[in-house]
Design an enzyme around this catalytic site. Structure first.
Site, PDB file in Angstrom:
ATOM      1  N   ARG A 141       0.794  -1.187  -0.070  1.00 47.33           N
ATOM      2  CA  ARG A 141      -0.111  -0.048  -0.085  1.00 47.33           C
ATOM      3  C   ARG A 141       0.876   1.194  -0.037  1.00 47.33           C
ATOM      4  NH1 ARG A 141      -4.905  -1.944   3.988  1.00 47.33           N
ATOM      5  NH2 ARG A 141      -6.215  -3.025   2.321  1.00 47.33           N
ATOM      6  N   TYR A 166      -6.163  -0.720  -6.670  1.00 47.72           N
ATOM      7  CA  TYR A 166      -5.800  -2.000  -6.246  1.00 47.72           C
ATOM      8  C   TYR A 166      -4.839  -1.566  -4.693  1.00 47.72           C
ATOM      9  CZ  TYR A 166      -1.332  -0.900  -9.144  1.00 47.72           C
ATOM     10  OH  TYR A 166      -0.256  -0.283  -9.670  1.00 47.72           O
ATOM     11  N   GLU A 167      -4.598  -2.935  -4.101  1.00 48.40           N
ATOM     12  CA  GLU A 167      -4.224  -2.712  -2.688  1.00 48.40           C
ATOM     13  C   GLU A 167      -5.277  -2.195  -1.907  1.00 48.40           C
ATOM     14  OE1 GLU A 167      -2.057  -4.857  -2.223  1.00 48.40           O
ATOM     15  OE2 GLU A 167      -1.341  -4.729  -4.248  1.00 48.40           O
ATOM     16  N   GLY A 168      -6.595  -2.374  -2.341  1.00 48.40           N
ATOM     17  CA  GLY A 168      -7.680  -1.511  -1.426  1.00 48.40           C
ATOM     18  C   GLY A 168      -7.991  -0.278  -1.831  1.00 48.40           C
TER      19      GLY A 168
END
Length: 586
Positions: A295, A438-440
């Site tokens: 992140r 992406y990655e949340g």
């Protein structure tokens, strides 16, 4: 495509003049890392990014990755550049010395990572995930697993991926259905399909180590029943030699808006052999080691694209002749003045510059805390971990939003030419857009910040973060600037603590406002701190540039925090009021 030049002057100012990085290393007992070494790494990283990686960016976007006969090929030059990368030890910068890594401080590696993101986001993405996989295996893998896989992952001979998402299970990993069946030899047979797997297959490395979330037969429901497994593309024998291919395959490569050169794969695991990482049913905690690192690294992607876009816009604004300056001809010998003389173009360029350089300072502050967590004593490690946890969603969420906003402004500076493919600015905007997802997604980052890092933690991480920024304020020598910075920081702390009284629904409703409010406030403190340090710089361009950009930020961008603050205590009633059929009047 704009020609990328690493912003070494700003990087060196931040590391040496603003952060006093050598004193920082001394305090951590890392005397081997000094200014000469830092500058050499920066210079060599810049050379590699500018001369090797950046020239591949445009062609990589044009060619994309291809899937043929079950194997993925990346664009021309990508694999060769990777071999150059690992041969020169770049992949091993942060790896443990116990497994032939270099154990560098994060504050040395992060500037190089930023350069690579600016030069070529698609290329950098695969390296990034390998570094994150190294962290997960280092922290949670058994000694046997480490001995068998870590050296090759750290060196980059083998690469790593993160396999979480399934067609029906994205953010809510409690829904994932991939299965893991135990074998008598201690391995597991992994079955299921994963989607959106960056670098799921490629022609760079001799092996790919997939970190896969799956459920054991006796797993409880929900996220508490998830385990993590290392599943190699090729099986590895006890001597570290590659054997037969595992029973996994690439189903397809996604056709995407951006990062086209990076293969985003659908991965099918058909009873593929894997080995447990960490404990049974504790896989999500293990994966978060990898995910939280990723992140922050994705936040660096936003920063990298923003810098590249700013450089392109600045070069074009200096060259583009159009009309005359508002107060008359600035360059009478030319048929028109450059658009640099137009106040509105200056507004866009200064917005790009202020957000990009402010985010760089935030990223380097974060890296400094990572150094403390890595090398500090137990008390300092614990404190730094709190700050890292609190700042992670801000770095990921705000910096990737910022990257897309800045790349959009880059197109705007070019006018119609910015919309045309040959200039390269539209690629930067297309590439940057994925970083918000992406990655949340950034909405998930905002929810994580306000619900977990603030409310559930009851302000403990908040106060640890406040203390780090308060040290910056205390170091400001100019009384007025110090007073301004302290007022911003105090208001942010007080407002944040007031949010602790809100219920869960109202917290969720104001999450995105809080993330942005926090980011603009903290960048305000960072800008006042940087400008104060720049007053003592021998570089006149840095001295005046930081002063004037700080003044712009405080006058024109810092007030954005007030608009976000207005919404913090308005509740979520208006968000939940419309019935479902009212959205489209059905």
């Amino acid at each position: 495509m704009p020609q990328y030049h690493a912003p070494l002057t700003d990087m060196q100012f931040l590391l040496h003049d603003w952060m006093n990085i050598c004193d920082h290393y001394q305090a951590l007992g890392q005397q081997d890392f000094d200014q000469e070494l830092v500058n050499e790494i920066l210079n060599q990283g810049a050379k590699f990014a500018e001369e090797v990686i950046a020239p591949l960016n445009r062609e990589g976007d044009e060619q994309s990755s291809k899937l043929q006969d079950g194997n993925v090929s990346t664009p021309h030059g990508f694999a060769a550049a990777y071999q150059d990368y690992i041969a020169n030890g770049w992949n091993a910068m942060l790896g443990s010395a116990d497994y032939d890594g270099q154990d560098l401080p994060n504050s040395m590696a992060i500037p190089v990572h930023e350069m690579l993101n600016s030069a070529n986001l698609s290329w950098r993405l695969i390296c990034m995930l390998t570094e994150s996989a190294v962290l997960a295996v280092t922290k949670h893998g058994s000694d046997t697993l480490k001995q068998k896989y870590l050296r090759q992952l750290i060196s980059g001979e083998w690469t790593g991926t993160m396999c979480l998402t399934e067609p029906h299970a994205g953010t809510d990993l409690s829904l994932l259905s991939s299965k893991a069946e135990p074998n008598e030899d201690g391995s597991y047979n992994i079955s299921g399909s994963k989607i959106f797997i960056s670098g799921g297959d490629q022609d760079w490395s001799s092996n790919i180590c997939h970190l896969v979330l799956a459920r054991l037969p006796d797993a409880p429901e929900g996220v508490k029943g998830i385990s993590l497994f290392l599943v190699p593309k090729f099986l590895v024998d006890d001597n570290g030699q590659l054997g037969e291919r595992n029973t996994l395959s690439v189903g397809s490569i996604e056709k995407k808006m951006g990062i086209k050169a990076c293969p985003t794969c659908v991965m099918n695991f058909d009873g593929a052999k894997g080995w447990l990482v960490g404990s049974e049913h504790k896989g999500l905690a293990c994966m978060f080691t990898m995910m939280n690192d990723a992140r922050f690294q994705v936040g660096l992607q936003g920063l990298g694209v923003a810098e590249a876009s700013f450089q392109g816009a600045l070069a074009y604004a200096r060259e583009r002749l159009q009309s005359r300056a508002p107060d008359g001809a600035a360059e009478p010998s030319k048929k028109a003045d450059s658009i640099m003389f137009q106040p509105d173009v200056r507004r866009m360029l200064l917005t790009q510059k202020a957000l990009t350089e402010g985010s760089r300072a935030l990223a380097y502050l974060y890296a400094q805390q990572m150094d403390i967590e890595k090398f500090g004593n137990e008390e300092h490690k614990h404190e730094a971990a709190k700050v890292i946890a609190f700042l992670t969603p801000i770095c990921k969420g705000f910096m990737t939003d910022m990257g897309t906003d800045v790349s959009s402004l880059g197109i705007q500076v070019y006018g119609g030419h910015g919309y045309i493919r040959e200039w390269g600015m539209e690629q930067l905007m297309r590439d940057s857009r994925i970083a918000q997802l992406y990655e949340g997604t950034n909405g998930i980052q905002a929810a994580d910040l306000i619900s977990r890092k603030l409310a559930r933690d009851k302000g403990v991480m908040l106060k640890a973060t406040y203390r780090v920024f308060a040290k910056l304020v205390d170091a400001i020598q100019a009384p007025h600037a110090q007073s301004q910075a302290q007022a911003i920081l105090t208001e942010w702390l007080t407002t944040s603590e007031q949010l602790l009284a809100l219920n869960a629904v109202d917290l969720a409703g104001t999450a995105y406002d809080y993330m942005n409010y926090s980011a603009y406030a903290l960048l305000g403190v960072l800008w006042l701190s940087m400008a104060d340090s720049a007053e003592r710089s021998s570089n006149e361009s840095i001295k005046q540039g930081k002063h004037n950009t700080c003044a712009f930020y405080i006058k024109r961008l810092l007030p954005r925090k007030d608009s976000y603050k207005t919404n913090l205590f308005n509740g979520a009633d208006d968000l939940l009021a419309p019935a479902d059929n009212e959205f489209d009047y059905q």
